[in-house]
Design an enzyme around this catalytic site. Sequence first.
Site, PDB file in Angstrom:
ATOM      1  N   ASP A  79      -1.864  10.774  -1.762  1.00 19.74           N
ATOM      2  CA  ASP A  79      -2.185   9.768  -2.784  1.00 19.74           C
ATOM      3  C   ASP A  79      -2.504  10.390  -4.130  1.00 19.74           C
ATOM      4  O   ASP A  79      -2.449   9.735  -5.169  1.00 19.74           O
ATOM      5  CB  ASP A  79      -3.374   8.917  -2.315  1.00 19.74           C
ATOM      6  CG  ASP A  79      -2.936   8.038  -1.174  1.00 19.74           C
ATOM      7  OD1 ASP A  79      -2.897   8.529  -0.034  1.00 19.74           O
ATOM      8  OD2 ASP A  79      -2.590   6.873  -1.441  1.00 19.74           O
ATOM      9  N   ARG A 105       0.871  -1.170   0.000  1.00 12.80           N
ATOM     10  CA  ARG A 105       0.000   0.000   0.000  1.00 12.80           C
ATOM     11  C   ARG A 105       0.909   1.219   0.000  1.00 12.80           C
ATOM     12  O   ARG A 105       2.119   1.094   0.064  1.00 12.80           O
ATOM     13  CB  ARG A 105      -1.018  -0.005   1.155  1.00 12.80           C
ATOM     14  CG  ARG A 105      -0.679  -0.738   2.413  1.00 12.80           C
ATOM     15  CD  ARG A 105       0.464  -0.159   3.183  1.00 12.80           C
ATOM     16  NE  ARG A 105       0.233   1.252   3.437  1.00 12.80           N
ATOM     17  CZ  ARG A 105       1.153   2.150   3.666  1.00 12.80           C
ATOM     18  NH1 ARG A 105       2.444   1.796   3.695  1.00 12.80           N
ATOM     19  NH2 ARG A 105       0.882   3.410   3.890  1.00 12.80           N
TER      20      ARG A 105
HETATM   21  O1  MRU Z   1      -4.431   3.249   2.283  1.00 13.55           O
HETATM   22  P1  MRU Z   1      -2.947   3.414   2.188  1.00 13.55           P
HETATM   23  O2  MRU Z   1      -2.197   2.812   3.317  1.00 13.55           O
HETATM   24  O3  MRU Z   1      -2.439   2.965   0.826  1.00 13.55           O
HETATM   25  O4  MRU Z   1      -2.742   4.984   2.257  1.00 13.55           O
HETATM   26  C1  MRU Z   1      -1.441   5.516   2.197  1.00 13.55           C
HETATM   27  C2  MRU Z   1      -1.384   6.975   2.404  1.00 13.55           C
HETATM   28  O5  MRU Z   1      -2.388   7.619   2.618  1.00 13.55           O
HETATM   29  C3  MRU Z   1      -0.054   7.633   2.250  1.00 13.55           C
HETATM   30  O6  MRU Z   1       0.012   8.781   3.036  1.00 13.55           O
HETATM   31  C4  MRU Z   1       0.164   8.035   0.790  1.00 13.55           C
HETATM   32  O7  MRU Z   1      -0.037   6.945  -0.066  1.00 13.55           O
HETATM   33  C5  MRU Z   1       1.507   8.586   0.550  1.00 13.55           C
HETATM   34  S1  MRU Z   1       2.714   7.314   0.609  1.00 13.55           S
HETATM   35  C6  MRU Z   1       4.233   7.894   0.231  1.00 13.55           C
END
Ligand code: MRU
Length: 365
Positions: free
Chosen positions: A243, A53
């Site tokens: 994201d 993730r």
């Molecule tokens: O749901 P996730 O764990 O994939 O969410 C990740 C995040 O929100 C991070 O802050 C984002 O992807 C930036 S990672 C460098």
Amino acid sequence: MKVNGIHWRPIQLADDGWRVTIIDQTKLPHHFETVDLETMDQAAHAIRAMLVRGAPLIGATAAYGVALAMRSDASDSSLDAAIDTLARTRPTAVNLFWALERMRTALHNRPPSDRAEIAYQTASEIAEEDVRICEAIGDNGLPLLKEISERKAGNRVNVLTHCNAGWLATVDWGTALSPIYKAHDAGIDVHVWVDETRPRNQGASLTAWELGAHGVPHTVIVDNAGGHLMQHGQVDICITGTDRTTRTGDVCNKIGTYLKALAAHDNGIPFHVALPGPTIDWSVRDGVSEIPIEERSGDEVGILSGRAEDGSVVSISVLPEGSPAGNPAFDVTPARLVTGLITERGRCAASEAGLQGLYPEKADG
Ligand code: MRU
């Protein structure tokens, strides 16, 4: 980064040169386990079930997923089906779609006999680029922490972060955590307030684990504690990842980021967001109305997992039977609440002009 003295990446090719080894992040922090992906469907599952993730890592995994598909069937229909399946794994992190488009561009006009090799090569390029980008984000964010340290005459710099935007979320270094690692390694006394990040606890399970493994002082707090700490002068700066960031500087990140930005704004605390270029969605202007927000299962809210006293990992339910749970996984922080963006090309204002100053080639779309 290192785990018990061994250099690990959350995604890397296995010794056989074709299988894709990932760290299973659903097992951390209690167990460090790796999984070898052998098929595109396994790569899609790893993204969907969040064994991997974090926006940049999702992109790199999807790229390798296409390579695995090409290895078993390099026809046009297999390429289309792989990209279609991988694109439907998670909706919010734009790096996924960026990486798949790059794979399509590299492969679609090439003969099937060449595709597997080109796909592995392109996926490796995406991964290696991410490492360089994330290290540069660290170098570009480091002066922010240095300035605070100097202003405080070398006293501890307190950074608040949300979710996990460390090396586990990328191919190496991380985004939000990269300047923190750089600062720690440069001898700056830096301490991190780690939001636990309900419901999946990426802060408590992953960020705390990473920082601990690297020896960075940190304290895990419940998600609701940040505002209180800010009011009492215990936070010098907030740094998060993202994201998807719009061309106007709106920042979509893990649910709860917006509330931290509001609290930081109210308390005059700088709120910075670290991001690689591929996380910018140049096609979107208004983050709140245009970015698709993933809605995940309510089970993630109602069922917690953790280590029991006997060492086994168990799941427990925290909701009354029959109570429904909602689970929006991301929110959008409007650009006006973001003090600045930290990218591989330098820092800028969270605005269209700021981003276009760093990425002039994107000025027209
Ligand atoms: O749901 P996730 O764990 O994939 O969410 C990740 C995040 O929100 C991070 O802050 C984002 O992807 C930036 S990672 C460098």
